[in-house]
Motif scaffolding. Structure first.
Motif, PDB file in Angstrom:
ATOM      1  N   GLN A 101       0.806  -1.206   0.000  1.00  0.00           N
ATOM      2  CA  GLN A 101       0.000   0.000   0.000  1.00  0.00           C
ATOM      3  C   GLN A 101       0.846   1.266   0.000  1.00  0.00           C
ATOM      4  O   GLN A 101       0.334   2.348   0.250  1.00  0.00           O
ATOM      5  N   ASP A 104       0.582   5.235  -4.452  1.00  0.00           N
ATOM      6  CA  ASP A 104      -0.633   6.047  -4.465  1.00  0.00           C
ATOM      7  C   ASP A 104      -1.619   5.418  -5.430  1.00  0.00           C
ATOM      8  O   ASP A 104      -1.537   5.625  -6.639  1.00  0.00           O
ATOM      9  N   THR A 106      -4.659   6.031  -6.058  1.00  0.00           N
ATOM     10  CA  THR A 106      -5.523   6.970  -6.762  1.00  0.00           C
ATOM     11  C   THR A 106      -4.876   7.445  -8.045  1.00  0.00           C
ATOM     12  O   THR A 106      -5.525   7.609  -9.073  1.00  0.00           O
ATOM     13  N   ASP A 315      -7.038  -5.501  -3.023  1.00  0.00           N
ATOM     14  CA  ASP A 315      -7.268  -5.352  -1.582  1.00  0.00           C
ATOM     15  C   ASP A 315      -7.866  -6.623  -0.990  1.00  0.00           C
ATOM     16  O   ASP A 315      -7.492  -7.051   0.115  1.00  0.00           O
ATOM     17  N   VAL A 520     -11.124  10.115  -0.401  1.00  0.00           N
ATOM     18  CA  VAL A 520     -10.187   9.067  -0.807  1.00  0.00           C
ATOM     19  C   VAL A 520      -8.989   9.032   0.133  1.00  0.00           C
ATOM     20  O   VAL A 520      -8.540   7.955   0.561  1.00  0.00           O
ATOM     21  N   GLU A 521      -8.460  10.197   0.470  1.00  0.00           N
ATOM     22  CA  GLU A 521      -7.313  10.239   1.392  1.00  0.00           C
ATOM     23  C   GLU A 521      -7.671   9.628   2.745  1.00  0.00           C
ATOM     24  O   GLU A 521      -6.897   8.845   3.318  1.00  0.00           O
ATOM     25  N   GLU A 524      -8.110   5.747   2.374  1.00  0.00           N
ATOM     26  CA  GLU A 524      -6.838   5.037   2.257  1.00  0.00           C
ATOM     27  C   GLU A 524      -6.151   4.918   3.627  1.00  0.00           C
ATOM     28  O   GLU A 524      -5.612   3.863   3.980  1.00  0.00           O
ATOM     29  N   GLU A 525      -6.169   5.987   4.384  1.00  0.00           N
ATOM     30  CA  GLU A 525      -5.571   5.937   5.723  1.00  0.00           C
ATOM     31  C   GLU A 525      -6.353   5.000   6.637  1.00  0.00           C
ATOM     32  O   GLU A 525      -5.768   4.263   7.451  1.00  0.00           O
ATOM     33  N   ARG A 528      -5.409   1.449   5.808  1.00  0.00           N
ATOM     34  CA  ARG A 528      -4.072   1.128   6.318  1.00  0.00           C
ATOM     35  C   ARG A 528      -4.103   0.844   7.818  1.00  0.00           C
ATOM     36  O   ARG A 528      -3.517  -0.140   8.298  1.00  0.00           O
ATOM     37  N   GLN A 548     -12.099  -1.503   3.112  1.00  0.00           N
ATOM     38  CA  GLN A 548     -11.909  -1.729   1.681  1.00  0.00           C
ATOM     39  C   GLN A 548     -13.108  -1.222   0.886  1.00  0.00           C
ATOM     40  O   GLN A 548     -12.958  -0.567  -0.150  1.00  0.00           O
ATOM     41  N   LEU A 551     -13.078   2.521   0.729  1.00  0.00           N
ATOM     42  CA  LEU A 551     -12.065   3.047  -0.182  1.00  0.00           C
ATOM     43  C   LEU A 551     -12.519   2.900  -1.635  1.00  0.00           C
ATOM     44  O   LEU A 551     -12.354   3.819  -2.439  1.00  0.00           O
ATOM     45  N   ARG A 555     -13.073   6.038  -4.092  1.00  0.00           N
ATOM     46  CA  ARG A 555     -12.421   6.177  -5.396  1.00  0.00           C
ATOM     47  C   ARG A 555     -13.451   6.354  -6.509  1.00  0.00           C
ATOM     48  O   ARG A 555     -13.279   7.183  -7.410  1.00  0.00           O
TER      49      ARG A 555
END
Length: 588
Positions: A101, A104, A106, A315, A520-521, A524-525, A528, A548, A551, A555
């Protein structure tokens, strides 16, 4: 083997306890440090010590995993080749989740611009519109051709069949205008003929008359010979020979001086009809631009959707890999593995559907551009905002009212109705024609020379009664005028609504782009962190699956916001029409 498995399981359980304790200690120290602002350096030391302890514990788990992992784990899309080169797990097997991961995703989904083909003319179809493939290899698509939106619009304007037909209709209307204007000039006719004629039943009667006259002359004039009497009787019947062989020729000049206004109204009708046909061409060109851009953005959308679903599959593969690792280490359950496999199967189904939609979008763009049968297109432009609309809504609406060809067409239909009314009433108005002719004729059977004659005249014709047909036709034209006015009002309201709909959609999608980017940011965090918690044994697989899904949704929202913004932008251009120069642009 039984003792070895028990040992590995015992080691795994003890390691999980250490990880849990380390995570708990980290959380407690972070909470404690937040209440003591003056102890910042102590917090850093604690965190570093905990990280060191966690790394040692991870190595311990990895050593136990080496002896416990006999089954092969599923591969990720990005690291498939690398994974096949190592059949067992190294000491960094758990931390490899973070490496997968590190990029990036995206940027992988929303790809940058690429170099399009240099010569789009190679994509043009055959010049024969009646040709069609007869072999399978003639429709077999070859390598993908990257084209930009500008190239796509250029190809579409050149190859679109509706535009070709509209051009033909414009040329036809131009010919119709020339026909109407021809009535301004006089007509000159030339005629010539050669004929033979003879009596079919009257010759015997003439002969009888001559015989009777001959007898009368012989009785009345003693001493007159029969030949003299015969000749005298024939002289009294100059047309004793009834056959003739005649040649005639001549020219006639005719000019319509006045026809009740029919001629002028017909010319004006043809001019307005030509303008209406040109507006049809303009409408089709603008609609073709819009449809081409819309199909291009749809293909960009489908391409990115495939990337999104591929990322979702990746994912899901990673989640399954984590679940199997924890199951083999004795920290997970078979239920977690099954749930991960179900999630992977669903992601693969969505990917299959996205790939099918991508193929359909490619063929749709190829059909809109009317390219050759074996051409497969791909987008070269980056997925980014198409532009910024500068005009406020009121000015945009007014500009649309000024530019839209449909409104001008309805005004032309109203004017054509007025001219049709004049044409209908001209049928009961006087008509004045001037004629002049010159003729030559010669009968080859007589002894006379060629005869000629000329004539000049003016004719007046006035239909005093036609049963009310002209008045009824004029009334039909008046109803056409009313219908055009009603349609104009309806079309004006539709244009305003379409402009407002595109304008509001453009504003909403503009705001959605910034919101979706932040979403999206965060997603993703969140994913993670959910994976780290799951690997440490303090989180659940449900958290990972939910992260998942969030995310993937984020996206898709970002992509949809950009694509919908671009489609609203080109839709707004279409509603205002003819931007940026407010005129029918030159066609290739």
């Amino acid at each position: 083997m039984g003792k070895k498995n028990q040992f590995v399981k015992a080691v795994s359980i003890s390691t999980a306890v250490l990880l849990s304790n380390a995570t708990l200690a980290l959380a407690q120290n972070l909470a404690y440090s937040s209440t003591n602002a003056n102890q910042t350096s102590d917090k850093s030391d604690i965190i570093n010590n905990l990280k060191l302890e966690k790394n040692k514990t991870s190595k311990f788990i990895s050593a136990a995993s080496i002896s416990a992992s006999a089954a092969k784990l599923p591969l990720t899309i990005r690291d498939e080749k690398q994974y096949r080169q190592s059949s067992d797990f190294s000491q960094d097997s758990l931390s490899s989740v973070q490496v997968a991961q590190s990029g990036d995703p995206t940027e992988d989904i929303i790809k940058p611009a690429q170099q399009p083909i240099t010569n789009p003319e190679t994509l043009n179809p055959s010049g024969n519109p009646l040709s069609f493939p007869t072999q399978g290899d003639e429709v077999q698509v070859d390598n993908q051709k990257l084209i930009s939106l500008e190239q796509a619009i250029e190809l579409s304007l050149k190859n679109n069949k509706d535009i070709e037909d509209a051009r033909t209709q414009v040329e036809r209307a131009e010919a119709g205008l020339r026909v109407a204007r021809a009535a301004l000039f006089p007509t000159l006719d030339f005629n010539s003929g050669l004929s033979y004629s003879n009596d079919a039943f009257l010759d015997s009667i003439i002969e009888q008359n001559i015989d009777e006259r001959e007898e009368d002359l012989l009785e009345a004039t003693p001493g007159l010979s029969e030949e003299e009497a015969r000749s005298a009787a024939e002289d009294q019947f100059t047309n004793s020979n009834s056959d003739s062989f005649t040649f005639t020729t001549g020219v006639t000049l005719d000019y319509n001086i006045y026809d009740g206004g029919n001629r002028g109204a017909s010319i004006r009708t043809a001019e307005k009809q030509l303008r209406s046909t040109e507006l049809d061409l303009e409408t089709i060109v603008e609609q073709t631009r819009f449809e081409t851009a819309s199909d291009y953005y749809d293909l960009q959308d489908s391409d990115a959707q495939v990337k999104i679903e591929e990322a979702a599959v990746e994912d899901a593969l990673q989640t399954l890999k984590d679940a199997q690792l924890l199951e083999q280490a004795g920290l997970g359950t078979r239920f977690d593995v099954l749930r991960a496999e179900v999630e992977l199967a669903q992601a693969r189904q969505r990917l299959s559907t996205a790939e099918a939609n991508q193929n359909i979008a490619r063929r749709q763009l190829a059909e809109t551009l009317s390219v050759s049968h074996n051409a497969e297109l791909a987008t070269a432009d980056a997925v980014e905002e198409a532009g910024t609309w500068e005009m406020p809504l009121p000015e945009t609406i007014v500009q649309a009212f000024k530019n839209r060809a449909e409104l001008e067409q309805l005004l032309l239909q109203r004017e054509i109705g007025n001219e049709q009314r004049t044409i209908a009433l001209s049928q009961i108005r006087p008509r004045v024609n001037a004629t002049a002719s010159y003729d030559l004729n010669d009968d080859f059977q007589d002894d006379f020379d060629i005869n000629d004659q000329y004539s000049v005249g003016v004719n007046l014709q006035w239909r005093l009664f036609d049963g009310g047909a002209a008045r009824a036709s004029a009334e039909q034209a008046e109803k056409d005028i009313e219908s055009a006015e009603t349609q104009f009002a309806d079309q004006r309201n539709q244009i305003r609504f379409a402009v407002e709909q595109a304008f509001f959609g453009l504003q909403a999608n503009k705001r959605n782009i910034s919101t979706a980017t932040k979403e999206v940011e965060l997603a993703e965090e969140s994913l993670r962190l959910a994976r780290l918690r799951f690997q440490a044994g303090v989180g659940t697989q449900t958290d990972v699956i939910d992260a998942q899904t969030q995310l993937t949704t984020a996206r898709g929202s970002l992509l949809s916001s950009i694509i919908q913004y671009n489609q609203s932008y080109v839709d707004l251009q279409r509603q205002v029409s003819n931007t940026p120069d407010n005129g029918l642009q030159d066609l290739p």
